[in-house]
Design an enzyme around this catalytic site. Structure first.
Site, PDB file in Angstrom:
ATOM      1  CE  LYS A  37      -3.947   1.943   0.155  1.00 31.77           C
ATOM      2  NZ  LYS A  37      -3.422   2.586  -1.082  1.00 31.77           N
ATOM      3  CB  SER A  45      -5.492   4.664   1.508  1.00 39.15           C
ATOM      4  OG  SER A  45      -5.400   5.715   0.578  1.00 39.15           O
ATOM      5  N   GLY A  66      -2.625   7.960  -4.535  1.00 38.50           N
ATOM      6  CA  GLY A  66      -1.946   9.135  -5.060  1.00 38.50           C
ATOM      7  C   GLY A  66      -0.743   9.549  -4.222  1.00 38.50           C
ATOM      8  CG  ASP A  67       3.403  10.725  -3.032  1.00 39.16           C
ATOM      9  OD1 ASP A  67       3.269  10.398  -1.843  1.00 39.16           O
ATOM     10  OD2 ASP A  67       4.352  11.444  -3.411  1.00 39.16           O
ATOM     11  CE  LYS A  85       4.806   7.208  -2.093  1.00 38.10           C
ATOM     12  NZ  LYS A  85       4.160   7.680  -0.872  1.00 38.10           N
ATOM     13  CE  LYS A 136       3.963   7.434   5.112  1.00 32.76           C
ATOM     14  NZ  LYS A 136       3.559   8.386   4.051  1.00 32.76           N
ATOM     15  CB  THR A 151      -2.496  13.657   4.343  1.00 28.52           C
ATOM     16  OG1 THR A 151      -2.822  12.524   3.544  1.00 28.52           O
ATOM     17  CG2 THR A 151      -1.027  13.628   4.687  1.00 28.52           C
ATOM     18  CD  GLN A 163       3.318   4.740   1.908  1.00 25.47           C
ATOM     19  OE1 GLN A 163       3.856   5.647   1.306  1.00 25.47           O
ATOM     20  NE2 GLN A 163       2.152   4.888   2.512  1.00 25.47           N
ATOM     21  CG  ASN A 221      -4.780  16.745  -0.723  1.00 29.06           C
ATOM     22  OD1 ASN A 221      -4.330  15.919   0.060  1.00 29.06           O
ATOM     23  ND2 ASN A 221      -6.070  16.971  -0.860  1.00 29.06           N
TER      24      ASN A 221
HETATM   25  N1  GLU Z   1       1.137   8.869  -0.820  1.00 19.27           N
HETATM   26  C1  GLU Z   1       0.503   8.874   0.457  1.00 19.27           C
HETATM   27  C2  GLU Z   1       1.517   8.508   1.524  1.00 19.27           C
HETATM   28  O1  GLU Z   1       2.651   8.904   1.427  1.00 19.27           O
HETATM   29  C3  GLU Z   1      -0.756   8.038   0.491  1.00 19.27           C
HETATM   30  C4  GLU Z   1      -0.592   6.589   0.236  1.00 19.27           C
HETATM   31  C5  GLU Z   1      -1.890   5.824   0.206  1.00 19.27           C
HETATM   32  O2  GLU Z   1      -2.925   6.398   0.460  1.00 19.27           O
HETATM   33  O3  GLU Z   1      -1.825   4.624  -0.079  1.00 19.27           O
HETATM   34  O4  GLU Z   1       1.258   7.893   2.522  1.00 19.27           O
END
Ligand code: GLU
Length: 452
Positions: free
Chosen positions: A90, A384, A165-166, A126, A114, A210, A111, A241
């Site tokens: 994810k 998400s 997204g990112d 990612k 996190k 976020t 990630q 955003n």
């Molecule tokens: N890109 C965002 C992050 O850095 C969201 C990732 C997601 O929602 O999967 O966590």
């Protein structure tokens, strides 16, 4: 520090020379794990760290799309499926000309920890592309997204890997990619992508998550410091955003965001970005694609500082610094200014916004509280995962239901990080605490699943 960590760091540097961002994050995370590694000699026997720093899978592919003038354009696409021990990979997709393997690997490594911190069943991944969405027409963005998904679809799925997204990849891009995915697999498999628009399989509050989550985390920090967000003046960087969410929530809770930044410089608005008109203008500015923050100063008649960042502002103007833009936004010179100016709260929001030397320096300041991005910005990916849960249940939760969970998750992350650092004798160290909690959850799952 543990000899095992030293050895793994040395091997990682050798194997990944030429990937500075990736090495930066590995060094930051691993060096803070020393007390945990020392307490668990079985990790070395299982080559746990060597396995953790190596992505499970790295996919690189060609993306060919037709531009409006009839020329075929070629970009490079990436998806790094970093660690799936806790669940489907994810993490977001970044569309920006700076994207390369080093950047995607650093983001994927971060990630993983996190996602573990959220306490939800998601692994880390990612992806992205060196595609530059700036100045592209809607049709070009659609054709790029379709081409990107035409390769990516075979690697993802609701139980395999769920991208979102990112930077440079928002609702519009996710919707186009979801449409192409649905056509290719011939099924409404919503859970293969998150960050979809509301009513198109997307979750309420995902857009806010976020930024709001970062402020919920900040409120926990302030509460423990015996303070409140009311009346606090906050400097942020960026104007996308995440900034929109932070600014809205801060205004709602009685504080004020007083800066925004872009590639052209920063604006300082002493009255704060607190009105609906100003907040809406941020969105307009972002959607214009001009990528200039000076527009805000022209519109509302406040100061604009060309080519500068807001980190040099003194404690007479700012109480809290929150970098929300991109990696390595705060370097040692900025960190020294913050310390000299007596800034007391440094709350990372963007992924790895601080260079390692600057982070070390800030952590050493006696009167400064430092919070790490992998904890502070985790609410985006958490919602998400809640979107995936709603998709699996075939229903939508209300905004209040999602928001209540967001609060719970962010408080949980803060408390767990604080407790982990204290348990290992590190005091009030939110940075090490977050690394330890994320690491421990991934480590436990990997050890339980056997060596492969
Ligand atoms: N890109 C965002 C992050 O850095 C969201 C990732 C997601 O929602 O999967 O966590």
């Amino acid at each position: 520090m543990s000899k095992y960590i030293d050895r793994v760091l040395e091997e990682t540097r050798k194997k990944n020379a030429g990937e500075p961002e990736f090495l930066q994050t590995v060094e930051e995370v691993l060096t803070s794990l020393a007390p945990v590694i020392d307490a668990h000699p079985e990790y070395e026997k299982a080559s746990l760290l060597e396995r953790m720093v190596e992505p499970e899978r790295t996919i690189e592919f060609r993306v060919t799309w037709l531009d409006d003038s009839g020329h075929y354009q070629v970009n490079r696409g990436y998806r790094v499926q970093y660690n799936g021990a806790l669940g489907p990979y994810k993490g977001g997709l970044r569309f920006h000309p700076s994207v390369n393997l080093s950047i995607i690997k650093f983001l994927g490594f971060e990630q993983t920890f996190k996602d573990a911190l959220t306490g939800l069943p998601i692994g880390g991944g990612k992806g992205g592309s060196d595609f530059d969405p700036r100045g592209k027409s809607d049709g070009e963005v659609m054709r790029f997204c379709q081409a990107y998904m035409t390769e990516l679809y075979r690697h993802i799925g609701q139980d395999i890997d769920c991208p979102a997204g990112d930077l440079g990849c928002g609702n519009r891009e996710i919707n186009y990619m979801y449409g192409q995915y649905r056509r290719l697999v011939g099924a409404s498999e919503f859970g293969a992508l998150s960050g979809k628009s509301v009513g198109n399989g997307g979750s309420l509050m995902r857009a806010e998550a976020t930024g709001f989550g970062a402020v919920y985390y900040l409120c926990e920090v302030l509460k423990d410091a015996g303070e409140s967000i009311e009346g606090k003046r906050i400097a942020i960087s960026g104007f996308g955003n995440v900034c929109w969410g932070v600014t809205r929530k801060v205004a709602e809770l009685g504080g004020k965001v007083v800066t925004l930044s872009g590639p052209d410089g920063y604006i300082y608005d002493p009255d704060g970005i607190t009105t609906q008109e100003k907040i809406d203008y941020m969105v307009e500015m972002r959607n214009s694609g001009r990528d200039k923050v000076q527009d805000y100063a022209d519109r509302f008649g406040c100061e604009f500082h060309a080519g500068e960042k807001p980190w040099g502002l003194g404690a007479d103007k700012v109480d809290i610094m929150m970098p929300c833009a991109t990696q390595n936004d705060v370097k040692i010179e900025s960190a020294k200014k913050m310390a000299a100016n007596g800034i007391r709260f440094y709350i990372e929001v963007a992924n790895m916004p601080t260079t390692n030397d600057a982070l070390e320096f800030l952590k050493k300041q006696e009167n400064m509280i430092v919070a790490p991005s992998k904890a502070v910005n985790a609410c985006g990916v958490a919602v998400s995962a809640l979107e995936m849960a709603q998709n699996a249940e075939r229903l939508y939760w209300t905004a209040e239901e999602v928001d209540a969970k967001m609060h719970q998750i962010m408080t949980g992350i803060y408390q767990a990080s604080k407790e982990a650092a204290a348990r290992y004798g590190l005091g009030y160290d939110l940075v090490a605490g977050a690394n330890i909690v994320g690491f421990q959850r991934v480590a436990d799952a990997m050890m339980a699943q056997g060596i492969f």
